[in-house]
Enzyme design. Structure first.
Site, PDB file in Angstrom:
ATOM      1  N   GLU A  31       0.866  -1.178   0.000  1.00 47.37           N
ATOM      2  CA  GLU A  31       0.000   0.000   0.000  1.00 47.37           C
ATOM      3  C   GLU A  31       0.899   1.223   0.000  1.00 47.37           C
ATOM      4  O   GLU A  31       2.105   1.130   0.225  1.00 47.37           O
ATOM      5  CB  GLU A  31      -0.951  -0.017   1.197  1.00 47.37           C
ATOM      6  CG  GLU A  31      -2.094  -1.007   1.001  1.00 47.37           C
ATOM      7  CD  GLU A  31      -3.172  -0.886   2.056  1.00 47.37           C
ATOM      8  OE1 GLU A  31      -4.195  -0.248   1.780  1.00 47.37           O
ATOM      9  OE2 GLU A  31      -2.991  -1.438   3.148  1.00 47.37           O
ATOM     10  N   HIS A  67      -8.727  10.211   2.249  1.00 48.54           N
ATOM     11  CA  HIS A  67      -8.377   9.085   1.367  1.00 48.54           C
ATOM     12  C   HIS A  67      -8.659   9.515  -0.065  1.00 48.54           C
ATOM     13  O   HIS A  67      -9.713  10.083  -0.349  1.00 48.54           O
ATOM     14  CB  HIS A  67      -9.222   7.857   1.738  1.00 48.54           C
ATOM     15  CG  HIS A  67      -8.689   6.569   1.208  1.00 48.54           C
ATOM     16  ND1 HIS A  67      -8.654   6.283  -0.138  1.00 48.54           N
ATOM     17  CD2 HIS A  67      -8.159   5.488   1.832  1.00 48.54           C
ATOM     18  CE1 HIS A  67      -8.131   5.072  -0.306  1.00 48.54           C
ATOM     19  NE2 HIS A  67      -7.823   4.566   0.878  1.00 48.54           N
ATOM     20  N   ARG A 125      -1.024   9.308   1.062  1.00 48.56           N
ATOM     21  CA  ARG A 125      -2.430   9.656   0.776  1.00 48.56           C
ATOM     22  C   ARG A 125      -2.693  11.143   0.641  1.00 48.56           C
ATOM     23  O   ARG A 125      -3.462  11.573  -0.221  1.00 48.56           O
ATOM     24  CB  ARG A 125      -3.318   9.131   1.901  1.00 48.56           C
ATOM     25  CG  ARG A 125      -3.559   7.693   1.754  1.00 48.56           C
ATOM     26  CD  ARG A 125      -4.449   7.173   2.822  1.00 48.56           C
ATOM     27  NE  ARG A 125      -4.412   5.738   2.657  1.00 48.56           N
ATOM     28  CZ  ARG A 125      -4.901   4.870   3.512  1.00 48.56           C
ATOM     29  NH1 ARG A 125      -5.490   5.299   4.608  1.00 48.56           N
ATOM     30  NH2 ARG A 125      -4.836   3.597   3.272  1.00 48.56           N
ATOM     31  N   HIS A 167     -11.252  10.315   5.974  1.00 45.91           N
ATOM     32  CA  HIS A 167     -11.121   8.873   6.202  1.00 45.91           C
ATOM     33  C   HIS A 167     -10.669   8.531   7.610  1.00 45.91           C
ATOM     34  O   HIS A 167     -11.232   7.636   8.245  1.00 45.91           O
ATOM     35  CB  HIS A 167     -10.117   8.335   5.177  1.00 45.91           C
ATOM     36  CG  HIS A 167      -9.895   6.866   5.227  1.00 45.91           C
ATOM     37  ND1 HIS A 167     -10.897   5.946   4.968  1.00 45.91           N
ATOM     38  CD2 HIS A 167      -8.780   6.125   5.485  1.00 45.91           C
ATOM     39  CE1 HIS A 167     -10.406   4.717   5.067  1.00 45.91           C
ATOM     40  NE2 HIS A 167      -9.129   4.802   5.405  1.00 45.91           N
ATOM     41  N   ARG A 204      -1.171   9.021   8.848  1.00 49.76           N
ATOM     42  CA  ARG A 204      -1.064   7.597   9.165  1.00 49.76           C
ATOM     43  C   ARG A 204      -0.622   6.778   7.955  1.00 49.76           C
ATOM     44  O   ARG A 204      -1.123   6.965   6.841  1.00 49.76           O
ATOM     45  CB  ARG A 204      -2.422   7.077   9.649  1.00 49.76           C
ATOM     46  CG  ARG A 204      -2.459   5.586   9.920  1.00 49.76           C
ATOM     47  CD  ARG A 204      -3.836   5.180  10.385  1.00 49.76           C
ATOM     48  NE  ARG A 204      -4.828   5.426   9.367  1.00 49.76           N
ATOM     49  CZ  ARG A 204      -5.344   4.491   8.580  1.00 49.76           C
ATOM     50  NH1 ARG A 204      -4.973   3.237   8.699  1.00 49.76           N
ATOM     51  NH2 ARG A 204      -6.251   4.795   7.673  1.00 49.76           N
TER      52      ARG A 204
END
Ligand code: FAD
Ligand code: SIN
Length: 562
Positions: free
Chosen positions: A117, A233, A279, A344, A379
């Site tokens: 990811e 997100h 992100r 998100h 994060r």
């Protein structure tokens, strides 16, 4: 076991039944009587919706050190080193424990499968198709229901924390449950109430994510940290009438391309890592690209094209995404998915130390509601489920008093006529604010922020908070004494009261997010100010808030309890 009666006391109250609350309930010593309070059904919460997976450096080419470095990089200078080290070092153990409990992760032969990811230097995200959260929540729920020391109170909404008037120790909560507003005593309270994405008009979060725990803790005087840091997100479904369903980052990790209306793969124009940049970078790239290429921004979107991934792989890895897209008329094998950014994950929260202790004695916080320091300003993907499990397991060390002084209760019944006449107009005002607030927040504290816009929003939110503070219904919700129990003559009022409580909580967290966003005059991680676009070394500090006091702070939270 489940019950119709409101119990007067528990040794430990856990509020929230996402991954954090469920796992915590299982980790506290079984000698404690645990009350697990959840405002909806047991499987409500963001955990049940988690798709991509859970991060852990389990491959031979990978290591906790590399996971540590990636987490710090994503956190943009604001991670707590000790907390991150604790997270990555305990990741393997957390995965083993989940597997022992019965969670089934995807595997290739006898090896657990891992995917990539954004901002991870190695594929280290374990998954269970694209419904990893549901797999974990289902297994934990089954275990919780088998535990005789845990009593579940579902459709029970925690309203306020109950502090001892002399010691300030958290000794229970007030609760809306089965047509009553009542109090439950406990030796310790564990908040696991999740995030607050519902404060924004565009969010991937479920309806229960209204920031209740953070609002409750703030009103009780707890120390809160870094509330300006919200993660947007990049890829939530954007289709008229459809919910903002998440299209997992794992889709890009497996090779999907982000393209614009003309089919141009634009993400590399904004960052060398393209679609797999952090992100916040990808979300801003989408917004900037839309601003440059589209005139009507209201329903503007870009596309996520899965046709670059072999169809068999898409079928195996993303069955839920295929199904939901199909429901909205999108065949992912034939056409790209329309997507746009949405709120998100809330990095900020109630400040806690490594034992999950907040600044209020007896109050513990875990999961998204907590600020353990592991996420910093942004994060790393799939670190949240991991944080829930690793930090909830710390509750095996929890201490709680188990003897309580009896309290004489005074019951008051609110007649249906009062609810219908006096409160009806008040509920209308509340409903109007509930509808308008998320748009205001999306415009003023969304992907791009600006000082003057934030200030206007603070005035509006402050005025709404004052307006609602004067309502009659408010005195029944937030100004009761712990000996007072309110019985509603009609259960219909339950839903209206729930909306009122959640709206007041949303207003409180909106105020706190805006204040923190105005305070930080730089850009970092999830917080981007167009009037202060640079990251400043002088701002490599946390934002702390306690009641109305907001101030910068350099150190980690090891101030109490360690
Ligand atoms: P939640 O799971 O949100 O649970 C909160 C609980 O508290 C709920 O049961 C709720 O009903 C209850 N509650 C709230 N307020 C009250 C109240 N006042 N009284 C009583 N009960 C209350 N993270 C990852 O690491 N990997 C992923 O793949 C991933 N995918 C995600 C996909 C989506 C769509 C979303 C929204 C998030 C995703 N995240 C992911 C983030 C992650 O899922 C959450 O941060 C994490 O699950 C939060 O867990 P939690 O237990 O703290 O809160
Ligand atoms: C996703 O699957 O994209 C969400 C993962 C996360 O939020 O960590």
């Amino acid at each position: 076991m489940s019950s119709n009666i409101v119990p007067a006391e528990f040794d430990i109250l856990v509020i929230g039944s996402g991954a954090a609350g469920l796992y915590a309930s299982l980790c506290v010593p079984t000698s404690f009587r645990v009350g697990l309070v959840t405002k909806d059904t047991l499987n409500s919460g963001a955990s049940n919706w988690a798709q991509g997976g859970i991060a852990a450096a389990i491959n031979p080419q990978d290591s906790p050190e590399l996971h540590f470095e990636d987490t710090l990089k994503a956190g943009a200078g604001l991670c707590d080193l000790q907390a991150v080290q604790f997270l990555v070092e305990h990741a393997g153990k957390a995965i083993c424990s989940l597997i022992e409990t019965g969670v089934s992760f995807d595997a290739h032969g006898d090896k657990l499968a891992t995917t990539l990811e954004a901002a991870h230097s190695h594929p280290r995200v374990l998954h269970s198709a694209d419904t990893t959260g549901k797999e974990i929540v289902d297994i934990l729920t089954t275990k919780v229901l088998q535990q005789s020391n845990i009593q579940v109170l579902s459709h029970a909404l925690a309203i306020s924390l109950w502090l001892h008037p002399k010691t300030g120790h958290c000794q229970g909560i007030s609760l809306l449950y089965r047509g009553q507003i009542c109090w439950i005593q406990s030796g310790a309270v564990v908040l696991a109430t999740g995030g607050g994405g519902q404060v924004f008009a565009q969010t991937t979060n479920p309806a229960v994510s209204t920031g209740d725990g953070v609002a409750m803790a703030w009103r009780a005087g707890a120390l809160l940290r870094d509330l300006e840091f919200f993660q947007f997100h990049p890829t939530a479904l954007k289709k008229l009438g459809a919910p903002r369903f998440l299209i997992s980052e794992a889709v890009r990790g497996e090779g999907a391309h982000l393209v614009d209306e003309l089919g141009d793969r634009f993400a590399f124009n904004y960052h060398p890592s393209g679609e797999l940049a952090p992100r916040d970078v990808v979300s801003r790239a989408i917004f900037t690209h839309l601003q440059l290429t589209r005139t009507n921004l209201a329903d503007a979107h870009v596309y996520l094209d899965l046709r670059t991934i072999p169809p068999a792989q898409v079928r195996e890895r993303f069955p839920k995404i295929i199904q939901v897209c199909q429901q909205w008329g999108i065949d992912v094998f034939q056409a790209p998915i329309p997507v746009a950014p949405a709120a998100h994950y809330w990095m900020g929260g109630i400040a806690v130390n490594l034992l999950n202790q907040s600044s209020i004695p007896g109050l513990y916080v875990i999961g998204e509601a907590a600020s353990t320091g592991v996420h910093g300003a942004n994060r790393l993907a799939s670190n949240s489920l991991l944080e829930c499990i690793v930090f909830a397991s710390q509750l095996s060390h929890i201490k709680a008093q188990t003897k309580f002084e009896p309290i004489l209760l005074e019951e008051k019944t609110i007649p249906t006529s009062l609810i219908k006449s006096l409160w009806a107009a008040e509920f209308e005002q509340i409903a109007a604010i509930r509808e308008t607030l998320p748009n205001l927040m999306w415009q003023s504290a969304g992907v791009y922020r600006q000082g003057e816009v934030i200030d206007v929003a603070i005035s509006q939110v402050s005025s709404w908070r004052h307006q609602l503070a004067r309502l009659n219904v408010n005195q029944y919700l937030f100004n009761l004494s712990p000996t007072q129990v309110i019985k509603l003559e009609t259960r219909d009022a339950d839903q209206q009261l729930r909306t009122a409580i959640e709206t007041l909580n949303l207003l409180d967290i909106a105020y706190l997010i805006l204040k923190s966003s105005a305070f930080r005059t730089e850009s970092r991680g999830g917080h981007y100010r167009i009037d202060y676009p640079e990251t400043q070394s002088s701002w490599q500090v946390h934002t702390l808030i306690q009641r109305e006091c907001i101030y910068p702070h350099e150190q980690s939270i090891t101030l109490w309890g360690n």
